[in-house]
Design a protein around this motif. Structure first.
Motif, short mmCIF file in Angstrom:
data_model
loop_
_atom_site.label_atom_id
_atom_site.label_comp_id
_atom_site.label_asym_id
_atom_site.label_seq_id
_atom_site.Cartn_x
_atom_site.Cartn_y
_atom_site.Cartn_z
N ASP A 221 1.51 6.87 -8.49
CA ASP A 221 2.04 5.84 -7.59
C ASP A 221 1.47 6.01 -6.18
O ASP A 221 1.15 5.02 -5.51
N VAL A 222 1.36 7.26 -5.74
CA VAL A 222 0.80 7.54 -4.41
C VAL A 222 -0.65 7.07 -4.33
O VAL A 222 -1.06 6.35 -3.40
N ILE A 223 -1.45 7.47 -5.32
CA ILE A 223 -2.86 7.07 -5.34
C ILE A 223 -2.97 5.56 -5.50
O ILE A 223 -3.79 4.90 -4.84
N GLY A 224 -2.13 5.00 -6.38
CA GLY A 224 -2.16 3.55 -6.59
C GLY A 224 -1.82 2.77 -5.34
O GLY A 224 -2.42 1.73 -5.06
N ALA A 225 -0.87 3.28 -4.55
CA ALA A 225 -0.51 2.61 -3.30
C ALA A 225 -1.69 2.62 -2.34
O ALA A 225 -1.96 1.61 -1.66
N ALA A 226 -2.40 3.74 -2.27
CA ALA A 226 -3.56 3.84 -1.37
C ALA A 226 -4.66 2.87 -1.79
O ALA A 226 -5.26 2.18 -0.94
N ILE A 227 -4.95 2.81 -3.08
CA ILE A 227 -6.00 1.91 -3.57
C ILE A 227 -5.60 0.45 -3.37
O ILE A 227 -6.40 -0.38 -2.93
N THR A 228 -4.35 0.14 -3.69
CA THR A 228 -3.86 -1.24 -3.56
C THR A 228 -3.95 -1.71 -2.11
O THR A 228 -4.43 -2.83 -1.84
N LYS A 229 -3.51 -0.88 -1.20
CA LYS A 229 -3.54 -1.25 0.22
C LYS A 229 -4.98 -1.39 0.72
O LYS A 229 -5.30 -2.32 1.47
N ALA A 230 -5.85 -0.48 0.30
CA ALA A 230 -7.25 -0.54 0.73
C ALA A 230 -7.94 -1.79 0.21
O ALA A 230 -8.89 -2.29 0.84
#
Length: 289
Positions: A221-230
């Motif tokens: 979820d943490v990594i996914g949030a970073a990728i999604t926002k980027a």
């Protein structure tokens, strides 16, 4: 030292060995601790999604339109995810960041998953029902980033190592117990020993594989949030997908997407905390050894 004390000490040592083995397979990234504000906001969002009167309805698309929307999201997320992957694994030149996002046209249920081809290329697959069920591009982007997070976190590889360690340790415990029993009673019945040993190894593999499973989901979820926002999408809006009041199993009894990705307010709180951290610090952080 008496035999009983020795046996107890040995069993304790083997269990500690199992814990040490699986602890080496922990997370790569720091999972932020949610603040009270994050927790309350997440609880409110979770409750909204559980109430038909307040849940975000979204606009359902035809299958063809949903597939076009999916292709648009892939076109934005895939290059961002691959750049992120290369940046994060710059110290590991052999790490494969060539992530292939595909549509699984065979699986009839809503699902998304991460796997590998025979030659080791990472794959993120979405079923057609999953694509059609997304309420907005943000949900597609977040689930996409989450599944990519499993690759970056090397969760499949770690769980295999954990399963092997668990099987070896509990198998050794069972074997030692049988050997000790044989020494105490050379005439005891041994016909079930092989089955007991196999059952112990199977149990150990299951226990080992489950270690850190919830933490791996949060790390993704943490990594996914970073990728999604980027990629220009809203990870908080996208993470609402995991809060849906869906069944844990499909009609045929298999685990559903929500069965393998358990919905709870903690996940939303983690995403909220992650987004705050990204906005404050410019990104997510890796653990230091």
């Amino acid at each position: 030292m008496s035999r009983a004390i020795f046996n107890k000490t040995l069993r304790g040592g083997l269990i500690l060995g199992l814990l040490a083995a699986v602890s080496a397979c922990g997370t790569t990234y720091n999972v932020p601790t949610a603040s009270d504000k994050n927790t309350q906001m997440a609880a409110n969002m979770f409750a909204e999604e559980r109430d038909p009167a307040t849940a975000q309805a979204g606009r359902r698309l035809s299958t063809s339109a949903a597939l076009r929307q999916f292709a648009q999201v892939v076109a934005r997320v895939e290059p961002v995810a691959e750049r992120f992957c290369k940046q994060e694994t710059a110290d590991r030149p052999d790490f494969n960041c060539d992530i292939n996002i595909v549509v699984d046209e065979q699986m009839p249920v809503r699902n998304a998953y991460q796997t590998y081809t025979k030659d080791g290329r990472p794959v993120v697959a979405f079923t057609v029902p999953m694509i059609a069920d997304a309420r907005n591009p943000d949900e597609l982007a977040f689930v996409m980033g989450h599944e990519m997070g499993h690759h970056l976190g090397q969760h499949m590889h770690k769980q295999k190592q954990q399963a092997m360690a668990g099987a070896i340790i509990l198998g050794a415990v069972a074997a030692y117990g049988q050997a000790s029993a044989n020494a105490s009673n050379p005439y005891r019945y041994r016909g079930n020993d092989q089955q007991v040993l196999q059952d112990s190894m199977t149990l150990g593999a299951g226990v080992g594989q489950m270690a850190y499973s919830q933490t791996y989901e949060l790390e993704s979820d943490v990594i996914g949030a970073a990728i999604t926002k980027a990629a220009g999408y809203d990870p908080v809006k996208g993470a609402r997908f995991f809060a849906r009041p869906e069944g844990q199993k499909t009609q045929d009894g298999n685990l559903s997407f929500w069965g393998t990705h358990p919905p709870d307010a903690k996940r939303l709180a983690t995403v909220l905390a992650t987004v705050e951290g990204i906005e404050a610090n410019g990104g997510i952080t890796r653990k230091t050894n």
